[in-house]
Design a protein around this motif. Structure first.
Motif, mmCIF file in Angstrom:
data_model
loop_
_atom_site.group_PDB
_atom_site.id
_atom_site.type_symbol
_atom_site.label_atom_id
_atom_site.label_comp_id
_atom_site.label_asym_id
_atom_site.label_seq_id
_atom_site.Cartn_x
_atom_site.Cartn_y
_atom_site.Cartn_z
ATOM 1 N N ILE A 7 0.831 -1.242 0.080
ATOM 2 C CA ILE A 7 0.039 -0.106 0.102
ATOM 3 C C ILE A 7 1.051 1.284 0.032
ATOM 4 O O ILE A 7 1.916 1.484 0.982
ATOM 5 N N ARG A 8 0.578 2.100 -0.994
ATOM 6 C CA ARG A 8 1.506 3.254 -1.170
ATOM 7 C C ARG A 8 1.576 4.128 0.044
ATOM 8 O O ARG A 8 2.851 4.728 0.219
ATOM 9 N N VAL A 9 0.623 4.525 0.644
ATOM 10 C CA VAL A 9 0.480 5.525 1.436
ATOM 11 C C VAL A 9 1.432 5.212 2.991
ATOM 12 O O VAL A 9 1.729 5.786 3.613
ATOM 13 N N LEU A 37 0.061 14.072 5.087
ATOM 14 C CA LEU A 37 -0.995 13.536 4.227
ATOM 15 C C LEU A 37 -1.035 12.024 4.479
ATOM 16 O O LEU A 37 -1.916 11.215 4.718
ATOM 17 N N ASP A 38 0.201 11.510 4.143
ATOM 18 C CA ASP A 38 0.320 9.996 4.017
ATOM 19 C C ASP A 38 0.061 9.608 5.555
ATOM 20 O O ASP A 38 -0.640 8.500 5.308
ATOM 21 N N LEU A 49 -3.555 9.166 6.034
ATOM 22 C CA LEU A 49 -4.399 8.305 5.037
ATOM 23 C C LEU A 49 -3.756 7.165 5.669
ATOM 24 O O LEU A 49 -4.749 6.270 5.697
#
Lengths: 572, 475
Positions: B233-235, B242-243, B246
Motif C-alpha cells: 500500500i503506497r501511503v 497527508l500520508d 491516510l
C-alpha cells in the motif's frame, strides 16, 4: 412536523434510489439519484427501458482514429506509414478510448450497465488477435448495447454472425468436412455457444438447480456428438469484405481462403460474416431434443434453425437469468429469484419468449434485489467489480475535461486489477460463475466470482489506484496527440500531452461540506452506496479527515478512504 | 500431550475444515510426510526455531499452457513409418520431417523422435538430460481401454474435452468431481507447516488465483513480474503529513470487525498481502540479482521472478515452495502452425533461461519444472487448426529429472488406430495422477499421504509400492 416527515421520506427515497443505481447503472451522480427518487424506481426504469440506443461505439472509434491517423502521416510521412514499419491500423486502444468517452456522460444508464454485463457472458476479448481491429471490437459492443433490451434470440443470432466472434472462437473461415484429407469442421464455437452462451452443461430446473437422473446424477445437456453436429452448422462463413486503411479494398470481392481472410487486420469486422455456400457442410444435422436440420438448406437457414433450437431449450431462462443476476445484482441468488426471472424469460406476460427488457426489469426490481435487509444470508450481494468501482468514481462526480475528449486508454487500470472492457483473459471471462474463495465464503457453500481477481497483488493495486485517482488526481489516461515515440500509437510523453485533456472531477458540492466532516461522509455514503456505510466506517473516515485542514484535501482524502472501505467495495 | 501429538491434532483440525474426503488419512502418515521434510527439524520448526538445511529446499514450478497445447506437434515421431502415419493424420498441419529437431533417444521399439523446429533449447535440454517428456498423459477417472470406452462402460472425466473442466482437472487431478482444490494446495496443507515462515504461503503464484495451489487451508500468494515482486500500500511508504493521515485511516478501516463474510474476505486478503509484502520485498532485496539473462516477454519475466524468489529462499524462510505460471493462448482452433510455433519458441527459450538461472544458484537438483495443459488436440485438422481432444505430451525439467528420455507410451498416431477413440482424439495411457504422484513423492509427500494429495491414485498405482509411479525422477 409534516415538513420534517416529508424530508425523512425524501431522504429515504434518495437512499433507495442511490442503492438501486449502484447495480442498475455504471455509476450515478447526485442529480440522477434525485431524479430517480422523484420519479420512483418503477417509472424511471420504464423510461430507461424505452430509451433508444444512441451512443455508437463504432462511430466514436472511427472518429478517434480519424483524429490520429493524419497525425502519424504528418509526423512520419505517408510513405513510411503506408509502406514501412509496423502497420498503422485502427487498433484496440481507439475502441477503448471510445468506450470511456461514450459511457462517461451517457444518460441511458440501464442500457449501458446491461451491455457491460452482457460483455461478460458473451465474451470476446482484445487479449487476442482481435486487438488488431478497434472498430470490430466496438461494433461487437454496439451489438450488445443495441440488443440490450431486445430479444435474446436475435442477440444470439447476431453474435453468431459477428466476425469478431468468428475470429475469437474461430468459426470464420471454417470449411466443411474433407474426409480424404482428414479435415473436420472446427468445434470451437459449437461448444461454447452451448456451454457459455445459451444452455450450459447440465439440464436445469426452472429455478436453476440441476435436474437429476434416477441415480441422482446431473444430466449433461449435450455430448461430443452433438458438438460435432453443431460444428457442421457453423461452416462456410467468411468475411463480408476487406479493409486496409491505406488503400481502397471495398471493390474487391471476397474469396474463400484468401490470405486476407485470416486476420482481423484486413477484414471488414463491422458487418456480419457472409455465407460461402460451397464451403458449408451439406447434409442433415442433428440438433438437440430430436430436432434435425434437413439436407440442402442454406448456411443462414441452418444457423437460424440451430439458434432456434438452442433458444427453445428450457435451460436458457435459468442459465442466462442466473448469470445476469450474478453480474447485475448478487452472487448467490435464491432458487426462487432465479425461477421468477426464468419464468419471465419464458413468457414476458404477453406470450413472448426471450424478451430481455422484461428479464432485465424482473432482475432489477425483484424484492431480493430491491430489499437491502433481506433475511437471506449472506447480507452481502456481491463484491463490486473493479471496473464498476472505476466507472462509478468517474460518473458520480462528473469527470470531465476542457477538450471534451474523454479518451481514456485504461491500460494502467487493467494492468493493476486484471479487468477492462472486453479484456478478459479467455472466453471464460475474468472469473468463473462458480468461483468461491477459500475461507468462510467457501466453507458456507457460497460463491463469489469477483474474488477470483481479488488477489494479494490486485487487492493492493486497487488501493493504490484509489490513491492515483483521488490523491494524485490522475483519473484517466487520456492522450490525443501522436508523438515521436511511436508511429502507430498515441503518445503519453509529457511534452505531447495537452492540458485541455486533463480530466478532473466536479467536487464543488463536497468541498462545500468539507468543514462538516460528518455531513461530507454522509453525502459520500448516500451517493456511493445508498447508505451502506456502518457507523464504524463513517467514524473512521471522519476521524482521519478531521486532521486535514484544507477543504479540498479533506474531500480528496474522504474519497480515497470511502473507495477502499469494505462497506463500499462489497455491495449490499 | 507431547509435541508430536500436538502437531498431529493441529494438522488434523486444519485439514478437515470444509473437507469430507480426508477419511483415509491416518495420523501416522501425516507425520511421515513432515518427517520427509527433514526429520525432527521440520517438527521442531512448527513450534521452535529450526535450522535451515540447504539440502532440504525443494521447489515445484508448474507452467500451465492454458488453452490446450497441440503437443503432438511439439513431440513428433521421427522414424520412417510412424512419421508417415503422423503426416497422414495431421494432413495440412504436419511439420515437414526435415524441419524437425531430432532427439538423442530411441524407444524400446527402436523408434526415434524429434521436437518442433522452434524448440532448439528444449532439444538441447533433452539431449543434455535435463529435460524429459512424458507421452500421452491425460485426465482419467480409472484405467480405460479403447474397447471399454467404445462400449460406453468406462467412467469418464466430467466435461471431457471442455476447457473449463479439463483445465481444472489437470490442477485437481480429480476428474470425477468438480473440485476447486488443487493437488498443489493439498501438498501445502500437508507440508506448509515445515516452512519457518508461516505467514507467506508456500504456494506462490505469478498469475493470480488458480486452482492448483488452493487447498483446504492453503491458498496462493500472488506476486507480479510487472511490479517486480510483491506490492504494498503506497501511503504506508510515504512520510508526508497527508500520508500519515491516510495510513491511519486506511489501517482503521482495515482493522474493523466485519460480520459480513464478503467484507471480511475482502479485508483479510489485503491485510495478509500487506503483511507479507514487507517480508517478501525485504527478502528479495537482500539477495543479489541473478546474472542469467531472460528474454523480454511475460513468460520469461515470470520465470525470472521465480528464480529470484528461489534465490531468496533462506531470507524468506522457505523449505518448500510451489510456483504457478499461467502461460495462456494455446487454444489453436485456428492458424495453429504459425501461432504455436511462435509460442513454443517463447516457451523453449524461457525454459532454457530458467534452468540456467537455477544452475547458477547451484540447486538444480532441488527445483523441478513441469508443464500441464487442458488437453491434447485432435490429430486431424479443421482446416488450419485443431480441436479439443484428450491425451497430450508434457515436459518435466530439472537436475532431479532423469532427462533425455520419453516416458510412458507414445501413442499410435494413425487415425482409427489403437489409441484413437474416434474423431482423432487420443485415449491417454497415463493418468495425471501417475504424473503428479511422482512429482509429489520427490517433493517429500510420503507414501502414506499420497492418497491425500491424489485421492484417486490407488486406482492406478499402489502407493506402498517400492517403485516410482513412472520413473522419471531420481529416487
Amino acid at each position: 412536523m409534516t415538513r420534517s416527515i416529508d424530508t425523512i421520506n425524501k431522504n429515504a427515497r434518495e437512499y433507495q434510489a442511490a442503492r438501486f443505481l449502484t447495480y442498475a447503472s455504471l455509476g450515478a451522480d447526485y442529480k440522477t439519484i434525485k431524479e430517480v427518487a422523484r420519479q420512483g424506481i418503477p417509472n424511471w426504469l420504464e423510461d430507461q427501458l424505452k430509451l433508444p440506443a444512441t451512443s455508437g461505439f463504432k462511430d466514436t472509434t472511427w472518429e478517434i482514429w480519424e483524429h490520429f491517423w493524419p497525425q502519424y502521416i504528418k509526423l512520419y510521412g505517408r510513405d513510411f506509414i503506408v509502406n514501412h514499419g509496423e502497420a498503422v491500423l485502427p487498433y484496440w486502444f481507439y475502441w477503448k478510448m471510445a468506450w470511456w468517452h461514450n459511457i462517461i456522460k451517457s444518460e441511458d444508464h440501464v442500457r449501458q450497465r446491461v451491455a457491460q454485463a452482457y460483455s461478460q457472458i458473451f465474451v470476446i476479448s482484445e487479449k487476442s488477435n482481435l486487438q488488431l481491429s478497434g472498430p470490430g471490437l466496438a461494433d461487437y459492443y454496439d451489438l450488445l448495447y443495441t440488443h440490450a433490451f431486445g430479444n435474446y434470440k436475435d442477440l444470439l443470432y447476431a453474435i453468431s454472425l459477428h466476425p469478431m466472434m468468428g475470429f475469437y472462437l474461430s468459426h470464420i473461415n471454417n470449411p466443411k468436412s474433407d474426409h480424404k484429407r482428414n479435415i473436420h469442421p472446427d468445434e470451437n464455437y459449437a461448444r461454447e455457444i452451448m456451454q457459455l452462451f445459451s444452455i450450459g452443461l447440465y439440464e436445469l430446473n426452472l429455478d436453476g438447480t440441476h435436474k437429476r437422473d434416477a441415480q441422482g446424477n446431473a444430466i449433461p445437456t449435450y455430448n461430443n456428438d452433438d458438438i460435432k453436429e453443431f460444428a457442421k452448422v457453423f461452416t462456410g462463413l467468411g468475411p463480408s469484405g476487406y479493409y486496409w486503411p491505406w488503400e481502397d479494398y471495398s471493390w474487391v470481392k471476397t474469396e474463400w481462403n484468401s490470405e486476407y481472410n485470416k486476420t482481423p487486420a484486413t477484414t471488414i469486422n463491422w458487418k456480419p460474416m457472409i455465407p460461402f455456400e460451397e464451403w458449408h457442410e451439406p447434409g442433415p444435422k442433428k440438433l438437440l431434443n430430436g430436432k434435425v436440420i434437413p439436407a440442402g438448406q442454406s448456411t443462414l437457414e441452418d444457423i437460424r434453425d440451430a439458434i432456434e433450437n438452442l433458444f427453445n431449450h428450457p435451460n436458457v431462462g435459468p442459465f442466462i437469468g442466473h448469470q445476469l443476476i450474478q453480474r447485475l445484482v448478487k452472487s448467490n441468488p435464491t432458487p426462487a429469484y432465479i425461477e421468477r426471472v426464468a419464468t419471465t424469460f419464458n413468457d414476458n406476460g404477453e406470450g413472448i419468449r426471450g424478451d430481455m427488457s422484461a428479464v432485465i426489469r424482473a432482475i432489477l426490481t425483484d424484492p431480493e434485489a430491491l430489499n437491502p435487509s433481506s433475511s437471506d444470508l449472506p447480507k452481502a450481494k456481491k463484491l463490486k467489480e473493479p471496473l464498476l468501482r472505476y466507472t462509478q468514481a468517474m460518473r458520480a462526480f462528473n469527470a470531465t475535461n476542457q477538450s471534451g475528449r474523454m479518451w481514456n486508454w485504461g491500460y494502467l487500470f487493467d494492468e493493476a486489477v486484471s479487468q477492462g472492457i472486453l479484456a478478459a483473459p479467455s472466453v471464460f471471462n475474468f472469473y468463473l460463475p462458480n468461483f468461491s474463495p477459500n475461507g468462510p465464503i467457501s466453507d458456507q457453500g457460497l460463491i463469489a466470482p469477483e474474488f477470483q481477481i481479488h488477489t494479494s497483488a490486485t487487492s493492493i493495486n486497487y488501493i493504490n489506484l484509489a490513491h492515483d485517482w483521488f490523491i494524485k488526481e490522475y483519473y484517466m489516461e487520456v492522450a490525443t496527440s501522436a508523438g515521436n515515440s511511436s508511429h502507430n500509437a498515441p503518445s503519453f510523453e509529457e511534452k505531447d500531452l495537452d492540458p485541455k485533456d486533463y480530466v478532473y472531477l466536479n467536487l464543488n458540492a463536497e468541498i462545500a461540506l468539507a468543514r462538516d466532516p460528518k455531513a461530507l461522509v454522509d453525502r459520500l455514503d448516500l451517493i456511493l452506496t445508498g447508505g451502506a456505510f456502518s457507523e464504524a466506517t463513517k467514524e473512521n473516515i471522519i476521524q482521519a479527515i478531521r486532521e486535514i485542514p484544507g477543504p479540498r484535501d479533506r474531500v480528496k482524502a474522504a474519497l480515497y478512504l470511502a473507495f477502499i472501505a469494505p462497506d463500499y467495495t462489497v455491495q449490499q | 500431550m507431547n509435541k508430536s501429538n500436538k502437531v498431529k491434532s493441529n494438522l488434523t483440525r486444519r485439514q478437515f475444515v470444509g473437507s469430507a474426503s480426508c477419511a483415509a488419512i491416518g495420523s501416522t502418515t501425516l507425520l511421515s510426510s513432515l518427517l520427509n521434510l527433514g526429520t525432527s527439524n521440520a517438527l521442531a520448526g512448527l513450534h521452535s526455531q529450526s535450522t535451515e538445511v540447504e539440502g532440504e529446499y525443494k521447489a515445484l514450478v508448474c507452467i500451465l499452457l492454458a488453452g490446450g497445447n497441440d503437443s503432438f506437434n511439439m513431440l513428433v515421431p521421427n522414424s520412417k513409418e510412424p512419421y508417415q502415419e503422423y503426416r497422414k493424420s495431421r494432413s495440412n498441419l504436419a511439420l515437414t520431417q526435415s524441419s524437425l529437431l531430432p532427439l538423442q533417444f530411441s524407444d524400446p521399439g527402436g523408434r526415434e523422435y524429434a521436437v518442433h523446429p522452434s524448440m532448439p533449447e528444449v532439444q538441447h535440454l533433452f539431449n543434455t538430460h535435463k529435460l524429459a517428456f512424458i507421452a500421452n498423459v491425460g485426465t482419467l477417472v480409472e484405467p480405460v481401454s479403447k474397447a471399454k470406452y467404445l462400449a460406453g462402460s468406462a467412467k469418464l472425466p466430467i466435461g471431457l474435452l471442455s476447457h473449463a473442466d479439463q483445465i481444472q482437472q489437470w490442477q485437481t487431478s480429480l476428474p470425477d468431481s468438480r473440485s476447486a482444490k488443487g493437488w498443489g494446495g493439498r501438498i501445502a496443507d500437508l507440508l506448509e507447516q515445515g516452512n519457518k515462515n508461516q505467514n507467506i504461503s508456500m504456494n506462490i503464484s505469478l498469475s493470480g488465483t488458480n486452482v492448483f495451489q488452493v487447498g483446504s487451508s492453503a491458498t496462493e500468494y500472488a506476486i507480479r513480474a510487472a511490479a517486480g515482486g510483491s506490492v504494498g500500500i503506497r501511503v504506508y511508504e510515504g512520510n508526508s503529513q497527508l500520508d500519515r493521515v491516510l495510513r491511519k485511516g486506511t489501517e482503521s478501516l482495515l482493522a474493523q470487525q466485519y460480520q459480513d463474510i464478503f467484507k471480511s474476505t475482502f479485508q483479510q486478503k489485503i491485510l495478509h498481502a500487506q503483511a507479507n509484502h514487507g517480508v517478501f520485498s525485504h527478502a528479495l532485496a537482500s539477495v543479489a540479482p541473478l546474472q542469467s539473462p531472460f528474454s523480454a516477454n511475460d513468460l520469461s519475466a515470470d520465470l525470472a521472478l521465480v528464480a529470484q524468489t528461489i534465490a531468496a529462499r533462506k531470507a524468506l524462510g522457505m523449505k518448500r515452495q510451489t510456483f504457478f505460471i499461467n502461460y495462456g493462448g494455446w487454444d489453436h482452433h485456428d492458424s495453429v502452425l504459425e501461432n504455436q510455433a511462435q509460442m513454443l519458441s517463447i516457451l523453449s527459450k524461457a525454459l532454457q533461461e530458467f534452468q540456467s538461472a537455477i544452475d547458477e544458484l547451484g540447486i538444480s537438483q532441488q527445483v523441478t519444472t513441469f508443464t500441464i495443459s487442458d488437453f491434447g488436440r485432435t490429430l486431424s485438422s479443421n482446416g488450419n487448426g485443431t480441436d479439443h481432444a484428450w491425451g497430450g505430451n508434457v515436459m518435466v525439467m530439472g537436475g532431479a529429472v532423469k532427462g533425455g528420455n520419453i516416458y510412458g507410451k507414445y501413442p499410435s498416431l494413425r487415425l482409427g488406430g489403437s489409441d484413437d477413440i474416434g474423431g482423432a482424439i487420443l485415449l491417454p495411457s497415463l493418468s495425471t495422477d501417475m504424473y503428479f504422484a511422482e512429482l509429489a513423492r520427490w517433493f517429500g509427500v510420503s507414501k502414506g499421504d499420497l492418497s491425500f494429495v491424489l485421492p484417486n491414485i490407488n486406482r492406478f498405482y499402489d502407493p506402498r509400492s517400492s517403485s516410482l509411479p513412472i520413473g522419471f525422477m531420481n529416487d
